[in-house]
Write an enzyme that holds these catalytic residues in place. Sequence first.
Site, mmCIF file in Angstrom:
data_model
loop_
_atom_site.group_PDB
_atom_site.id
_atom_site.type_symbol
_atom_site.label_atom_id
_atom_site.label_comp_id
_atom_site.label_asym_id
_atom_site.label_seq_id
_atom_site.Cartn_x
_atom_site.Cartn_y
_atom_site.Cartn_z
ATOM 1 N N GLY A 57 3.003 0.591 -10.429
ATOM 2 C CA GLY A 57 1.785 0.449 -9.645
ATOM 3 C C GLY A 57 1.483 1.691 -8.831
ATOM 4 C CG HIS A 60 4.749 2.828 -5.197
ATOM 5 N ND1 HIS A 60 4.949 2.059 -4.075
ATOM 6 C CD2 HIS A 60 4.566 1.957 -6.235
ATOM 7 C CE1 HIS A 60 4.907 0.777 -4.417
ATOM 8 N NE2 HIS A 60 4.663 0.690 -5.718
ATOM 9 C CE LYS A 110 8.738 1.446 -9.036
ATOM 10 N NZ LYS A 110 7.892 2.111 -10.051
ATOM 11 C CG HIS A 222 5.500 -3.563 -4.620
ATOM 12 N ND1 HIS A 222 6.720 -3.707 -5.246
ATOM 13 C CD2 HIS A 222 4.823 -2.639 -5.321
ATOM 14 C CE1 HIS A 222 6.772 -2.907 -6.299
ATOM 15 N NE2 HIS A 222 5.627 -2.239 -6.361
ATOM 16 C CB CYS A 433 -2.599 21.094 37.465
ATOM 17 S SG CYS A 433 -2.820 22.787 38.075
ATOM 18 C CB THR A 524 -9.197 29.527 33.110
ATOM 19 O OG1 THR A 524 -9.497 30.915 33.303
ATOM 20 C CG2 THR A 524 -9.755 29.070 31.766
ATOM 21 N N PRO A 588 -8.299 22.973 38.532
ATOM 22 C CG PRO A 588 -6.816 21.617 37.345
ATOM 23 C CD PRO A 588 -8.265 21.997 37.431
#
Length: 608
Positions: A57, A60, A110, A222, A433, A524, A588
């Site tokens: 399936g 996977h 599998k 599954h 800050c 800034t 800040p």
Amino acid sequence: MEPKKKLINSADSCVDEALCGLVRASGGLSLLRGHRVVLRSDLDDLKGKVALLSGGGSGHEPAHGGYVGAGMLSAAVAGGVFASPPPASILAAILSLHNAGASGVLLIVKNYTGDRLNFGLAAEQARNHGVEVDMVIVGEDCAFDRPSKAGRRGLCGTIFIHKLAGALAEEGCSLAQIVSTVTEALKGIGTLGVSLSPCSVPGCLPSFDLPPGDMELGLGIHGEAGIKRSKVIQIQPVAAQTCCVCILCFCLHLSVIDQVASADEVVKTMIDHMTNPDSQSHLPLQSGDSVVMCVNNLGALSCLELAVVTRAAVICLESHGVVVARVMSGSFMTSLEMAGVSLSLMRTNQETLRLFDAKTSAPAWPNLSSVRVSGRSYMAYPPSAGTRPQDDTNSEGPLSSAMRDALERVCSTLLEKQEELNSLDRAAGDGDCGHTHAQAARAIQDWLQDHVVPGCPGKLLSILAGLVQEKMGGSSGALYSLFLTAAAGHVTEGRSNAAAWASAMHAGTQAMKRYGGADTGDRTMLDALCPAVDELMKLTAAPPGGQMAVLQAAVQKAASGAESTRDLTARAGRASYIAAERVTLPDPGAVAVAAIFRAVLESLEGQK
């Protein structure tokens, strides 16, 4: 409850589109028209050799199409999501390999009922077409102590068989030889998985219910039920400076009593369960054995968590005396978006390891080292950099007392402003800050208690650079350390007049701009720092009696610059990711810079 959202075009077309995407991205792969079959593009190279076909399936990925290539699978056939491929497509793949000149076809399947039936039917039909076909069924699940009649499920250990069989086929071994070798190898392979969340087929609800904070041990790929559910450690978020630690919430629990445990304990429990001789599905493993280990992401685990699990598994195996020869860590056989991991172990000998190390062109196979994991010296040591500046023994000078007073005033100011700065930062950042500035202040205070302030200003700046780099952390620590490091070379014991200090401040500011990428107007700390430093440059021409006035003006410039950030649009830092209308308070970092300037001024004024 609605189906989980997925990044697909439609549930009906997602498998075909995914296969197309795989093939378009891999030059060595082709699609078989009319079927969900991925083929090697160089089928002519199969003449006289055994071809390998696997599949199952979809959902996977990268299994199984990602393992098609020289040295691994010759083809892979896909079904719908979590649905076995139809016999017609399996047969079409077999006949394509046969017509390419393969001497035989080995089906690697599998152990799921649908896969066994559909691959088995196609095998019988292929034999009626004169194709030599054999089938190996992989069932290496170690979850159940007493497996049902259906047997052990096929999990990620299947890719070990792909690899060994592919190497043998590439060497020209016969179908019988390959079947015999991999059948024997299967006796030494085991897999166990755990999950923190269910998965959901596109367009459908989750495959099973797993309450928040729970995990399941021994589930199938599954979403089939496992053998035990238990609790997961819940780690609460902390300040962003340590946010990476929060990701370590993959510290799980799987012990027989109901309590939470760490990732190390989870892995130990998994390996103990896999190797428990009381279980009929255990992997026989004893001290001295050599193994290849696959740590498989079931789909949604972070790379960080996967690395934590990998480390734990290596250490756990080595503590049992097991030699870890190779480690695969990544996504190899997933279960859609399931947040979980499986461990697959394969006992190895010299021949098995040789086959495992053989080259392959399969796109999903990792580029592994052939160096043994256990016993390898994996720690490198940095070159000796000598003592840190803050650890050196220094002698005082004429400026030591004044510089100490200024530092103490700056530290106390930053500690007083901790909550104010945090509050400003919460509006536009991560709210730490004030915390980071307080960390730097405490580190400097601690250093001052045990050390003399050197008479050389440049040496003091280097010491401060080391302290903030080590203790402050984050981008603020890096910026301040840059500033101090660049400034340090401009002031010495013999050159420490006002003009030298101005040049030092200018050099530090330029370093922050060059490496930080911000400039004045970007909202800034530079919006406070740059105007103040520009004012300080007047010290180069100011008479001795006018120097304090320049410093007072610089302090005012810093305060005005900090206040101006209230009306600026952030173009750097975390605030730049937030809508401008939500950022209405001063930056800040700029407020902190202004506070530092004022603290220095007050200290110097108090020394008059």
